[in-house]
Write a protein that holds these residues in place. Structure first.
Motif, short mmCIF file in Angstrom:
data_model
loop_
_atom_site.label_atom_id
_atom_site.label_comp_id
_atom_site.label_asym_id
_atom_site.label_seq_id
_atom_site.Cartn_x
_atom_site.Cartn_y
_atom_site.Cartn_z
N VAL A 1 -6.55 3.44 3.23
CA VAL A 1 -5.42 4.32 3.30
C VAL A 1 -5.72 5.23 4.02
O VAL A 1 -4.84 5.64 5.48
CB VAL A 1 -4.02 4.22 2.48
N ASP B 1 1.08 -1.07 0.55
CA ASP B 1 0.07 0.51 -0.21
C ASP B 1 0.87 1.25 0.29
O ASP B 1 1.86 1.22 0.85
CB ASP B 1 -1.49 -0.33 1.22
N THR C 1 -1.17 9.20 -0.14
CA THR C 1 -2.24 8.39 -0.25
C THR C 1 -2.84 8.34 -1.61
O THR C 1 -2.86 8.86 -2.25
CB THR C 1 -2.55 8.31 0.76
#
Length: 386
Positions: free
Chosen positions: A265, A230, A260
Motif C-alpha cells: 500500500v 486496507d 500506511t
C-alpha cells in the motif's frame, strides 16, 4: 498483582523527577540536561553500567540480575516538542518554545522508577538494558541508536516500550499483535507556471488552479485505488501561493503526509501520487516536481511478545483493564526501528481525561507513573525469572 508497594512508595519522588523534566524540555538530539539528569539518577540507584553519548545524547544503562541469562531492553524517549506550553501548571516549561506535549517526561520517569526498583531487588536472571533515547519526534533517534549498534553491543534479545494515551482510563493498557502504528511519509509538490495580472488570467499559466486540482485529485488514491479494508491516510496539510489579490503567481507548493501499514500500500500510494501529479500538471500546462520522503516505517509488534506484555499488564491492573488487540493507530513512532532489529512490543497506558498529545494544554498524569514502572519491572521479572 497490583502496583508494587515499593514503587507506590516511590510515587512522590517520581512526581518530583517528572516535573523537573517537564520544566526543562529539550528538543531533538539536544537532550543534554535531560541525559545528565537521567545518568545522575541511575548512578545514585547503583546500576552496573551507564553508557552515555549514544545517538549524541542517548544512553543505555545495564543492571545485572542474579543468574546467567539473556538481556531484555526497555526503552523510553526523552525529547520534547517545539511548541509553547499553555497548561498554566506550576511545573510548566521554563524554556520558551519547547514543551513536553507528548509525555516523554513521564516515559523517562517510569523507566527511572523501574530502574531504581530493579537495581535494588535484582529478582531476575540475565540483564536489563535501560534505553533512554533522544529525538523520537521526527529526528529518528531510535534509528540512529540501532545503527550505532545498541542491540548487538548490549546483546539485547527482546525490546519493549510504553507510551501514554490521553482519553483512556488512567492505568488501562492496550496493544495489538502486528502493526500498531503506521509508516509516516511526507510529500512536497513544487508547481511552476507563468504569473501575471489577476485581471488577465488568459496570459498566465495559473499554478494555483493546478495546485487545487492536484490536491483534490490526490484524495482519490484512498477512495479509488485502495482495496476496502486496507489502511491508508493521505492528507494535504499545506498549500502556499501568491502575495496579493491582483497577482497570479508563478509558483505554488503543497505538502502533506501519507500513513500506511502494508508495504504494498505504501508503494502504491507513492506511485499513484507521482502519476497523478504528472497528469494534472500536464493538463494545466504547468511543471510539477514531487519530493517524496519515506519516514518512519510502521511499528510492528511481534505477536508472541505483544501477548506476553498484555498478560503482564493484566497482572498489574486486571484483565478487564487490558485490551490486547485494539485497532492500530495512524500515528508513527521510531521505536519501529528497534522492533525491526529485535522481537518485542509497544504498548499504551491510559493517561486519563487529559488534553491530547501534541496539544499546548497537555500534561502527563503523574498518577500513572507507578503503574507504568510496575509494569516494566514485572515484564523483566516475568520474562527472565530466577
Amino acid at each position: 498483582m497490583p502496583v508494587l508497594n515499593s514503587i507506590a512508595d516511590l510515587a512522590p519522588q517520581m512526581t518530583e523527577w517528572r516535573r523537573w523534566l517537564h520544566q526543562n524540555p529539550e528538543i531533538d538530539f539536544a537532550c543534554h540536561k535531560t541525559a545528565a539528569f537521567v545518568a545522575q539518577k541511575l548512578r545514585e540507584f547503583g546500576v552496573d553500567e551507564v553508557n552515555e553519548g549514544i545517538a549524541q545524547t542517548g544512553l543505555v544503562a545495564i543492571i545485572n540480575g542474579q543468574a546467567e541469562g539473556p538481556t531484555i531492553g526497555l526503552r523510553a524517549d526523552m525529547d520534547a516538542l517545539p511548541m509553547q506550553e499553555e497548561t498554566g501548571a506550576d511545573w510548566a516549561s521554563l524554556t520558551p518554545g519547547a514543551m513536553h506535549a507528548c509525555g516523554h517526561d513521564g516515559h523517562t520517569t517510569m523507566l527511572l522508577g523501574a530502574a531504581k526498583y530493579l537495581s535494588e531487588t535484582r529478582r531476575f536472571s540475565g540483564r536489563v538494558a535501560l534505553i533512554f533515547q533522544p529525538a523520537e519526534e521526527g529526528g529518528g533517534g531510535g534509528r540512529v541508536m540501532v545503527e550505532e549498534g545498541v542491540m548487538d553491543r548490549f546483546h539485547i534479545h527482546e525490546v519493549y516500550a510504553l507510551h501514554n494515551g490521553p482519553g483512556v482510563a488512567p492505568g488501562a493498557f492496550w496493544t495489538t499483535p502486528g502493526p500498531i502504528m503506521a509508516a509516516a511519509d511526507t510529500f512536497r509538490i513544487e508547481i511552476t507556471g507563468k504569473g501575471g495580472h489577476g485581471a488577465a488570467p488568459h496570459n498566465t499559466c495559473d499554478p494555483i488552479t493546478a495546485a487545487l486540482a492536484i490536491g483534490s485529485a490526490l484524495h482519490t488514491i484512498t477512495s479509488r485505488n485502495l482495496r476496502s479494508g486496507d489502511d491508508l491516510v493521505l492528507s494535504v496539510t499545506q498549500v502556499h501561493a501568491g502575495t496579493a489579490d491582483n497577482i497570479i503567481p508563478a509558483h505554488a507548493w503543497l505538502e502533506g503526509t501519507v500513513r500506511t501499514f502494508a508495504p504494498e500500500v505504501r508503494d502504491m500510494a507513492e506511485a499513484r501520487l507521482t502519476e497523478i501529479v504528472a497528469g494534472q500538471a500536464a493538463s494545466f500546462g504547468v511543471q510539477a516536481v514531487v519530493n517524496y520522503d519515506r519516514g518512519y516505517p510502521p511499528t510492528v509488534n511481534h505477536p508472541a511478545q505483544a501477548q506476553f506484555a498484555a498478560d503482564v499488564a493484566a497482572e498489574i491492573v486486571g484483565q478487564s483493564n487490558v485490551a490486547p488487540d485494539r485497532r492500530p493507530e495512524m500515528v508513527a513512532e521510531d521505536f519501529a526501528y528497534m522492533l525491526e532489529a529485535r522481537p518485542g512490543a509497544y504498548l499504551f497506558i491510559g493517561n486519563g481525561d487529559s488534553a491530547g498529545l501534541h496539544h499546548p494544554g497537555y500534561d502527563f498524569n503523574d498518577a500513572i507513573a507507578p503503574v507504568g514502572a510496575s509494569f516494566l519491572t514485572r515484564l523483566v521479572e516475568t520474562a527472565q525469572p530466577l
